[in-house]
Design an enzyme around this catalytic site. Structure first.
Site, PDB file in Angstrom:
ATOM      1  CD  GLU A 105      -2.528   2.431  -3.445  1.00 12.68           C
ATOM      2  OE1 GLU A 105      -3.084   3.524  -3.719  1.00 12.68           O
ATOM      3  OE2 GLU A 105      -1.871   2.438  -2.323  1.00 12.68           O
ATOM      4  CG  ASP A 159      -1.603   1.121   1.376  1.00 10.79           C
ATOM      5  OD1 ASP A 159      -2.670   1.182   0.442  1.00 10.79           O
ATOM      6  OD2 ASP A 159      -1.752   2.078   2.103  1.00 10.79           O
TER       7      ASP A 159
END
Length: 631
Positions: free
Chosen positions: A363, A310
């Site tokens: 991401e 992330d």
């Protein structure tokens, strides 16, 4: 008292060098049978003294002092009689602030359920039964395999309303989730962070326990059971992992020994401007080892099949979300965080070295080059990257009233200018159904029938594109409400035909994704995709050809993005003969109007769109059809 230390001189060398990737075997709390008790070890180089406190010594900071180990900054000690399940913290007295604070163990394998904060001494023994999956998972986890990922949040996927709206446990989830995901044909699940986090409303993205599955849903063994069961059902498990920042709770990593130990000291590099959280100091050897060990831990101890990292963009750019004057350039005067780049490359090298049958997924929302290219070519080394641009362009297009879509055709076609620059995963993720953005189906224009037709069309477009697929929970059956982490999904909607039809459509898309090599085998290869016609913006129609590695593996997909049926619509075809209609999103089974091509159509030897043959089709309203050559 120290009963044979777990840390060898070589461990200390690797730790201070930042290259120890298995610190979870050495630091933290480790049970011993002979003598009975627990060894504790914690990194706090600017502290003196350090002691372990817990329910076994009435939280007395003077009862069990730890001892410094050479010049490593590590404090260690053995406490006799401390058993499995004991609660503990470290009392860390800083030489800098001259104050003491009680800290949770950064390497704790388990923790009390929030808002309680103590770490728990825990034996991670578990008898795994997923040997068949683990020995063969290089195939379903491979780059040429079909990937259809079901992204989910454990706390809000399903709850028990009759029992005060409680969470499902990991073990309850294992069977319900296994049944559901299998019934729809998803190949993997992706779990929003399961690592322990104090604030439930962060959805797990503000991690405090980088080695502990959250106790909200059960014990570490309960989580192992869930992964084990899903593996036995043939379902891969991807975990979201957050090395980009951590929360500032006093009992956690923040100013662990009274200094900026884990976080960067300068707020221009150490404080995340969007979330007020702390950013790791990627230039510090021991911090890199901590993060590397966390990543490898989930792949090793919990048999995770991959990590989705992330916030990669926030790691890569020193000026991420900062105004001029609020950031410090690197040594070359640039905005790139060279230390974070180095860490991410090393992370990917180590993951693929130790677990070559897993995947790492970034991401990353910018145009940073070669995110999913090997480090030896200058890339970051990730296996895949989320295509955030595709998600935003496509949802912007689909939200347009069909009468205006011809003016926005570029939103559909632009992706193919860059589609093979990276190994992309196409997400329809949780980010698009929170914070007032509404639900996925709520973005679709028109009346209820058109909204569902548009949803089927959206999923068809996604599955036909090259790249691996990801769908956030609730989207697959048309959840009306925006996602709420405090509530269960609206499962009762599946009792209604439009929602059940949409769910059936997603299941059938997953089926042909798996069955047809052309739909997945060359997702990352330009040879796997070509336009038949990308230029019919006036009628808002697009047609594409997908190919597999064998010449006979062909699928044509045609999309009509208006509610006007198109009769006698002619497209080129690469081979002659009969073309069978694999799927039609307008079939009554899915809630459509039933317009189509009666199960298939014969080609004509008339050239079109650069091909020697052509097909004259009926395109259903707001519909997609998939065609395959042969009977």
């Amino acid at each position: 008292m120290i009963a044979s230390s777990l840390l060898t001189p070589f461990d200390l060398h690797l730790f201070n060098e930042g290259t120890h990737g298995h610190l979870y075997e050495k630091l933290g709390a480790h049970l011993s049978k002979d003598p009975e008790g627990t060894s504790f070890a914690v990194w706090a180089p600017n502290a003196a003294p350090v002691s372990v406190i817990g329910d076994f010594n009435f939280w007395d900071k003077n009862a069990n002092p730890l001892h410094p180990r050479e010049q490593s900054g590590i404090w260690e000690g053995f406490v006799p009689g401390v058993r499995h399940g004991a609660l503990y913290k470290y009392h860390v007295h800083s030489r800098v602030t001259r104050a003491g604070v009680d800290k949770a163990d950064p390497f704790a394998a388990f923790a009390e359920a929030p808002p309680r904060q103590a770490s728990v001494v825990w034996d991670l023994s578990y008898d795994w039964s997923d040997g068949a999956w683990m020995s063969e998972r290089s195939r379903p986890n491979g780059r040429t395999a079909p990937w259809s990922v079901y992204e989910m949040h454990l706390g809000s996927w399903m709850r028990i309303p009759e029992e005060n709206n409680r969470f499902l446990t990991y073990r309850e989830m294992a069977h319900k989730l296994g049944d559901y995901v299998t019934s729809l044909g998803f190949t993997h699940i992706e779990l929003m962070p399961v690592m322990e986090h104090p604030f439930y409303g962060s959805w797990g993205y503000q991690v405090e326990g980088y080695f502990a599955p959250t106790s909200r849903y059960g014990t570490p063994q309960d989580f192992m059971y869930m992964v084990d069961h899903l593996h036995q059902r043939g379902i891969g498990v991807i975990l979201d992992w957050v090395p980009s920042h951590f929360p500032t709770d006093e009992f956690g990593l923040q100013q662990f020994d009274g200094t900026h130990l884990f976080e960067h000291a300068d707020p221009r590099r150490g404080v995340h401007p969007d979330w007020g959280s702390s950013i790791f100091n990627y230039g510090r050897n021991e911090v890199r080892g901590f993060l590397m060990s966390s990543a490898l831990y989930w792949l090793d101890r919990y048999h995770a099949d991959g990590l989705r990292v992330d916030g990669v963009a926030s790691m890569l750019y020193l000026d991420y979300s900062r105004k001029p004057g609020e950031w410090i350039p690197n040594k070359f005067g640039g905005r790139e965080n060279l230390e974070a780049v180095d860490f991410l490359r090393r992370f990917n090298i180590e993951v693929y070295k130790e677990h070559p049958d897993t995947q790492t997924i970034a991401e990353e929302s910018t145009s940073w080059p070669m995110v999913s290219r090997p480090t030896y070519l200058g890339g970051l080394g990730f296996g895949m990257k989320w295509d955030m641009g595709w998600m935003h362009d496509t949802l912007r297009y689909m939200s347009e009233d069909p009468v205006h879509r011809r003016f926005h055709h570029n939103d559909l076609t632009f992706r193919m200018l860059y589609a093979f620059n990276e190994s992309f995963m196409l997400p329809l993720s949780h980010d698009e159904v929170v914070h007032g953005k509404g639900s996925l189906i709520g973005k679709m224009p028109g009346d209820e029938w058109q909204k569902f037709a548009n949803m089927r069309l959206l999923f068809a477009w996604m599955y036909a594109q090259p790249g691996k697929k990801l769908v956030f929970m609730g989207g697959e059956f048309g959840q009306w409400h925006e996602w709420d982490h405090d509530s269960s999904l609206d499962w009762h909607l599946l009792e209604h035909a439009p929602h059940a039809g949409l769910s059936q459509w997603v299941g059938d898309l997953n089926r042909i994704l798996r069955e047809e090599n052309a739909m997945h085998e060359l997702d990352f290869d330009p040879a796997g995709f070509s336009w038949i016609d990308a230029s019919d913006n006036e009628q808002s129609v697009a047609s594409i050809l997908r190919r597999g590695s064998a010449p006979e593996d062909l699928v044509i997909a045609v999309f009509n993005f208006t509610p006007v049926p198109r009769q006698n619509y002619v497209i080129g075809a690469p081979v002659g003969g009969h073309w069978r209609e694999l799927l039609n999103s307008d079939a009554p089974l899915y809630g459509g109007s039933g317009q189509g091509n009666l199960g298939g159509i014969d080609s004509r030897p008339v050239g079109r769109h650069g091909h020697l043959h052509s097909l004259t089709l009926t395109l259903p309203p707001l519909g997609a059809i998939f065609l395959k050559p042969g009977g």
